[in-house]
Design a protein around this motif. Structure first.
Motif, PDB file in Angstrom:
ATOM      1  N   PHE A 103       0.480  28.885  71.898  1.00  0.00           N
ATOM      2  CA  PHE A 103      -0.622  29.764  71.515  1.00  0.00           C
ATOM      3  C   PHE A 103      -1.587  29.965  72.678  1.00  0.00           C
ATOM      4  O   PHE A 103      -1.985  31.085  72.982  1.00  0.00           O
ATOM      5  CB  PHE A 103      -1.377  29.184  70.321  1.00  0.00           C
ATOM      6  CG  PHE A 103      -0.929  29.729  68.997  1.00  0.00           C
ATOM      7  CD1 PHE A 103      -1.242  31.025  68.619  1.00  0.00           C
ATOM      8  CD2 PHE A 103      -0.202  28.952  68.138  1.00  0.00           C
ATOM      9  CE1 PHE A 103      -0.835  31.534  67.400  1.00  0.00           C
ATOM     10  CE2 PHE A 103       0.209  29.438  66.915  1.00  0.00           C
ATOM     11  CZ  PHE A 103      -0.102  30.727  66.539  1.00  0.00           C
ATOM     12  N   TYR A 104      -1.965  28.868  73.283  1.00  0.00           N
ATOM     13  CA  TYR A 104      -2.948  28.940  74.361  1.00  0.00           C
ATOM     14  C   TYR A 104      -2.408  29.761  75.535  1.00  0.00           C
ATOM     15  O   TYR A 104      -3.138  30.543  76.148  1.00  0.00           O
ATOM     16  CB  TYR A 104      -3.298  27.527  74.823  1.00  0.00           C
ATOM     17  CG  TYR A 104      -4.547  27.446  75.661  1.00  0.00           C
ATOM     18  CD1 TYR A 104      -5.806  27.594  75.085  1.00  0.00           C
ATOM     19  CD2 TYR A 104      -4.484  27.187  77.027  1.00  0.00           C
ATOM     20  CE1 TYR A 104      -6.955  27.513  75.842  1.00  0.00           C
ATOM     21  CE2 TYR A 104      -5.627  27.100  77.797  1.00  0.00           C
ATOM     22  CZ  TYR A 104      -6.869  27.257  77.212  1.00  0.00           C
ATOM     23  OH  TYR A 104      -8.004  27.182  77.970  1.00  0.00           O
ATOM     24  N   GLY A 105      -1.120  29.586  75.826  1.00  0.00           N
ATOM     25  CA  GLY A 105      -0.520  30.342  76.924  1.00  0.00           C
ATOM     26  C   GLY A 105      -0.329  31.810  76.598  1.00  0.00           C
ATOM     27  O   GLY A 105      -0.327  32.661  77.510  1.00  0.00           O
ATOM     28  N   ALA A 106      -0.165  32.135  75.312  1.00  0.00           N
ATOM     29  CA  ALA A 106       0.046  33.533  74.929  1.00  0.00           C
ATOM     30  C   ALA A 106      -1.242  34.341  74.980  1.00  0.00           C
ATOM     31  O   ALA A 106      -1.203  35.558  75.180  1.00  0.00           O
ATOM     32  CB  ALA A 106       0.634  33.610  73.522  1.00  0.00           C
ATOM     33  N   VAL A 107      -2.387  33.688  74.810  1.00  0.00           N
ATOM     34  CA  VAL A 107      -3.644  34.416  74.687  1.00  0.00           C
ATOM     35  C   VAL A 107      -4.017  35.194  75.951  1.00  0.00           C
ATOM     36  O   VAL A 107      -4.403  36.369  75.851  1.00  0.00           O
ATOM     37  CB  VAL A 107      -4.779  33.470  74.250  1.00  0.00           C
ATOM     38  CG1 VAL A 107      -6.143  34.124  74.418  1.00  0.00           C
ATOM     39  CG2 VAL A 107      -4.576  33.064  72.798  1.00  0.00           C
ATOM     40  N   PRO A 108      -3.932  34.623  77.176  1.00  0.00           N
ATOM     41  CA  PRO A 108      -4.264  35.452  78.348  1.00  0.00           C
ATOM     42  C   PRO A 108      -3.394  36.702  78.452  1.00  0.00           C
ATOM     43  O   PRO A 108      -3.893  37.777  78.805  1.00  0.00           O
ATOM     44  CB  PRO A 108      -4.010  34.495  79.531  1.00  0.00           C
ATOM     45  CG  PRO A 108      -4.178  33.136  78.958  1.00  0.00           C
ATOM     46  CD  PRO A 108      -3.644  33.225  77.566  1.00  0.00           C
ATOM     47  N   ILE A 109      -2.111  36.576  78.116  1.00  0.00           N
ATOM     48  CA  ILE A 109      -1.234  37.750  78.153  1.00  0.00           C
ATOM     49  C   ILE A 109      -1.651  38.735  77.072  1.00  0.00           C
ATOM     50  O   ILE A 109      -1.716  39.945  77.296  1.00  0.00           O
ATOM     51  CB  ILE A 109       0.235  37.337  77.955  1.00  0.00           C
ATOM     52  CG1 ILE A 109       0.602  36.164  78.857  1.00  0.00           C
ATOM     53  CG2 ILE A 109       1.156  38.513  78.234  1.00  0.00           C
ATOM     54  CD1 ILE A 109       1.988  35.596  78.590  1.00  0.00           C
ATOM     55  N   GLY A 110      -1.948  38.210  75.884  1.00  0.00           N
ATOM     56  CA  GLY A 110      -2.319  39.065  74.773  1.00  0.00           C
ATOM     57  C   GLY A 110      -3.626  39.802  74.998  1.00  0.00           C
ATOM     58  O   GLY A 110      -3.755  40.986  74.652  1.00  0.00           O
ATOM     59  N   VAL A 111      -4.628  39.135  75.568  1.00  0.00           N
ATOM     60  CA  VAL A 111      -5.915  39.813  75.766  1.00  0.00           C
ATOM     61  C   VAL A 111      -5.810  40.877  76.850  1.00  0.00           C
ATOM     62  O   VAL A 111      -6.461  41.929  76.756  1.00  0.00           O
ATOM     63  CB  VAL A 111      -7.053  38.810  76.084  1.00  0.00           C
ATOM     64  CG1 VAL A 111      -7.263  37.851  74.931  1.00  0.00           C
ATOM     65  CG2 VAL A 111      -6.814  38.065  77.375  1.00  0.00           C
ATOM     66  N   GLY A 143     -16.507  41.955  79.671  1.00  0.00           N
ATOM     67  CA  GLY A 143     -17.535  41.903  78.633  1.00  0.00           C
ATOM     68  C   GLY A 143     -17.250  40.835  77.593  1.00  0.00           C
ATOM     69  O   GLY A 143     -18.161  40.130  77.142  1.00  0.00           O
ATOM     70  N   SER A 144     -15.983  40.691  77.236  1.00  0.00           N
ATOM     71  CA  SER A 144     -15.609  39.670  76.255  1.00  0.00           C
ATOM     72  C   SER A 144     -15.803  38.272  76.816  1.00  0.00           C
ATOM     73  O   SER A 144     -16.269  37.364  76.108  1.00  0.00           O
ATOM     74  CB  SER A 144     -14.155  39.876  75.823  1.00  0.00           C
ATOM     75  OG  SER A 144     -13.978  41.141  75.218  1.00  0.00           O
ATOM     76  N   LEU A 145     -15.457  38.065  78.076  1.00  0.00           N
ATOM     77  CA  LEU A 145     -15.635  36.754  78.697  1.00  0.00           C
ATOM     78  C   LEU A 145     -17.114  36.382  78.786  1.00  0.00           C
ATOM     79  O   LEU A 145     -17.512  35.252  78.493  1.00  0.00           O
ATOM     80  CB  LEU A 145     -15.006  36.744  80.089  1.00  0.00           C
ATOM     81  CG  LEU A 145     -13.473  36.702  80.148  1.00  0.00           C
ATOM     82  CD1 LEU A 145     -12.971  36.967  81.567  1.00  0.00           C
ATOM     83  CD2 LEU A 145     -12.953  35.349  79.656  1.00  0.00           C
ATOM     84  N   GLY A 336      -9.577  32.857  83.922  1.00  0.00           N
ATOM     85  CA  GLY A 336      -8.894  32.882  85.204  1.00  0.00           C
ATOM     86  C   GLY A 336      -7.468  33.386  85.081  1.00  0.00           C
ATOM     87  O   GLY A 336      -7.009  34.220  85.885  1.00  0.00           O
ATOM     88  N   ALA A 337      -6.748  32.892  84.070  1.00  0.00           N
ATOM     89  CA  ALA A 337      -5.367  33.342  83.861  1.00  0.00           C
ATOM     90  C   ALA A 337      -5.322  34.828  83.511  1.00  0.00           C
ATOM     91  O   ALA A 337      -4.460  35.572  83.999  1.00  0.00           O
ATOM     92  CB  ALA A 337      -4.720  32.517  82.747  1.00  0.00           C
ATOM     93  N   ALA A 338      -6.268  35.291  82.667  1.00  0.00           N
ATOM     94  CA  ALA A 338      -6.288  36.697  82.278  1.00  0.00           C
ATOM     95  C   ALA A 338      -6.608  37.597  83.466  1.00  0.00           C
ATOM     96  O   ALA A 338      -6.017  38.672  83.616  1.00  0.00           O
ATOM     97  CB  ALA A 338      -7.309  36.911  81.157  1.00  0.00           C
ATOM     98  N   VAL A 339      -7.531  37.175  84.320  1.00  0.00           N
ATOM     99  CA  VAL A 339      -7.881  37.973  85.497  1.00  0.00           C
ATOM    100  C   VAL A 339      -6.687  38.085  86.441  1.00  0.00           C
ATOM    101  O   VAL A 339      -6.396  39.172  86.973  1.00  0.00           O
ATOM    102  CB  VAL A 339      -9.096  37.356  86.217  1.00  0.00           C
ATOM    103  CG1 VAL A 339      -9.289  38.001  87.589  1.00  0.00           C
ATOM    104  CG2 VAL A 339     -10.354  37.531  85.378  1.00  0.00           C
ATOM    105  N   LEU A 340      -5.976  36.991  86.641  1.00  0.00           N
ATOM    106  CA  LEU A 340      -4.792  37.027  87.503  1.00  0.00           C
ATOM    107  C   LEU A 340      -3.729  37.964  86.934  1.00  0.00           C
ATOM    108  O   LEU A 340      -3.140  38.777  87.659  1.00  0.00           O
ATOM    109  CB  LEU A 340      -4.228  35.620  87.677  1.00  0.00           C
ATOM    110  CG  LEU A 340      -5.058  34.656  88.529  1.00  0.00           C
ATOM    111  CD1 LEU A 340      -4.425  33.264  88.522  1.00  0.00           C
ATOM    112  CD2 LEU A 340      -5.165  35.169  89.965  1.00  0.00           C
TER     113      LEU A 340
END
Length: 432
Positions: A103-111, A143-145, A336-340
């Motif tokens: 779940f935690y790993g899927a969230v950066p990809i999902g967002v 904005g969400s972050l 950080g993961a989402a930005v990358l």
């Protein structure tokens, strides 16, 4: 898409005690309906053409035993932990930790996927192109972050309002496009062969995650054994009408053009109502995606803190996980993961189809883990158990069509096991 959390004490649960049938249905339907449905019809059409409707039908049929199994587990084990709780009971803490990592790993990809969808709709309406879409997506994500970092949270009523808005927009698009459906747009029906239906199903799974939401809410009903089945049936009815209506009208009204757009909802409304619908669809998509990204990050940041608290992730991530605090360290990891990932997508390293398939692969792995727990915890050889077994096999088939993307849940599982092994070795003094 919903975010799984490990078990929470009563003090940390949302204050929704005595949740009614109507409110429970709204929450569960909102958990299943997400921003992915704003673009998934076109991605499925690109994969399988008119035959993508078969993928929608198969996944909807699979949802019946999946939803029923999660509702039954929620009635038997009312707890905020949902799938992680069931996996912990059925298989053990190490397996539950893997589910948390998935779940935690899927969230950066999902967002990133969700923000990208909002960016595409706004850019299409404004004529900004891919650079403009990337810029809007970046603003949504940033904005969400920021809102989560300073402790601003969307209320449950606002989330319900956004879920209702999405359902209303989808229904309006379906009703407006229905008179324009042409039988000629359904031929040839299977241009890519049967394997294309499996490919469409693998990306559509993004739209079918969230059934475990009912189990998260199980402890909030006055009588879970009575209320959860009712909520599940009503949610199934809502989702079936909206998804099938959207799938049929996207193909029937747009024809081959359905596969060439990443904003099918805009095209449906513009085709039926006129060009004035484009800014309306863009505004709705922007609000919906911001709400989804904000909620995903809020839930996932607490999940990371809970994993750190329980020893399933580094202890320093647990800081800020107490009631009333902000888990900024966990949020920083997600950000950080989402930005990358967003940077890679913006520079052409990944497209929306790939991002959504990657997210769907992780979510399918979580669903499979929940079904495996159901097969252990539910009475055997009953119709419900047999349905869960059939859905588990179908989920395995969907995962098989994920291809090389399976490396993501496999890598996350290996990382979780390696971390737990290392932590155990340190605890025993083998490694100092």
């Amino acid at each position: 898409m919903t975010v799984q959390q490990t078990s929470l004490p009563a003090s940390e649960r949302p204050d929704v005690r005595r949740l009614g049938i109507g409110g429970g249905t709204a929450l569960c339907a909102g958990a299943v309906l997400g921003p992915g449905v704003l673009t998934l019809p076109s991605l499925a059409a690109a994969a399988a053409g008119p035959a993508s409707i078969l993928a929608w039908v198969v996944l909807l049929a699979m949802c019946v035993p999946v939803a029923a199994a999660f509702a039954a587990l929620g009635a038997r084990f009312p707890d905020g932990g949902g799938v992680a709780t069931y996996v912990h009971r059925a298989i053990g803490p190490r397996a539950a930790a893997v589910v948390g990592w998935w779940f935690y790993g899927a969230v950066p990809i999902g967002v990133v996927s969700a923000a990208w969808i909002g960016g595409k709709y706004v850019a299409e309406a404004a004529g900004w192109g891919d650079i403009g879409a990337a810029g809007v997506a970046g603003v949504v994500l940033a904005g969400s972050l920021v809102s989560n970092a300073v402790g601003l949270r969307m209320s449950g009523r606002v989330q319900l309002l956004l879920g209702g808005l999405l359902a209303a927009v989808l229904l309006c698009a379906v009703l407006a496009a229905a008179p324009h459906v042409s039988a000629g747009h359904f031929t040839p029906f299977l241009p890519g062969g049967w394997s294309s239906v499996g490919s469409a199903a693998s990306v559509l799974f993004f739209a079918f995650a969230g059934w475990e939401a009912a189990s998260h809410l199980s402890g909030e009903f006055a009588d879970p054994a009575r209320d959860l089945p009712r909520v599940t049936r009503r949610t199934l009815a809502v989702v079936t009408v909206l998804y099938l209506g959207l799938a049929v009208t996207t193909i029937g009204a747009l024809g081959p053009a359905a596969a060439d757009t990443e904003t099918p909802l805009t095209e449906l409304l513009a085709h039926s109502v006129g060009a004035a619908a484009r800014p309306v669809a863009a505004a709705a998509a922007l609000f919906l995606t911001f709400g989804a990204v904000n909620s995903y990050l809020a839930g996932a940041s607490r999940l990371g803190a809970a994993l750190g608290r329980d020893g399933a992730a580094p202890r320093w991530m647990a800081k800020g996980g107490a009631p009333g605090e902000v888990p900024r360290r966990s949020l920083a990891v997600l950000g950080g993961a989402a930005v990358l990932l967003g940077g890679a997508a913006g520079f052409g390293g990944a497209d929306l189809d790939l991002l959504m398939r990657a997210t769907a692969t992780c979510l399918a792995a979580v669903t499979l883990a929940g079904l495996a727990a159901a097969l252990v915890l539910l009475p055997r050889r009953t119709p419900l158990w047999c349905g869960a077994c059939a859905s588990a096999l179908l989920t395995v088939a969907v995962l098989a069509f994920s291809g090389r993307l399976l490396v993501i849940p496999v890598a996350l599982a290996c990382a979780a096991f390696c971390f737990l092994t290392l932590r155990r070795a340190v605890h025993r003094g083998i490694i100092r």
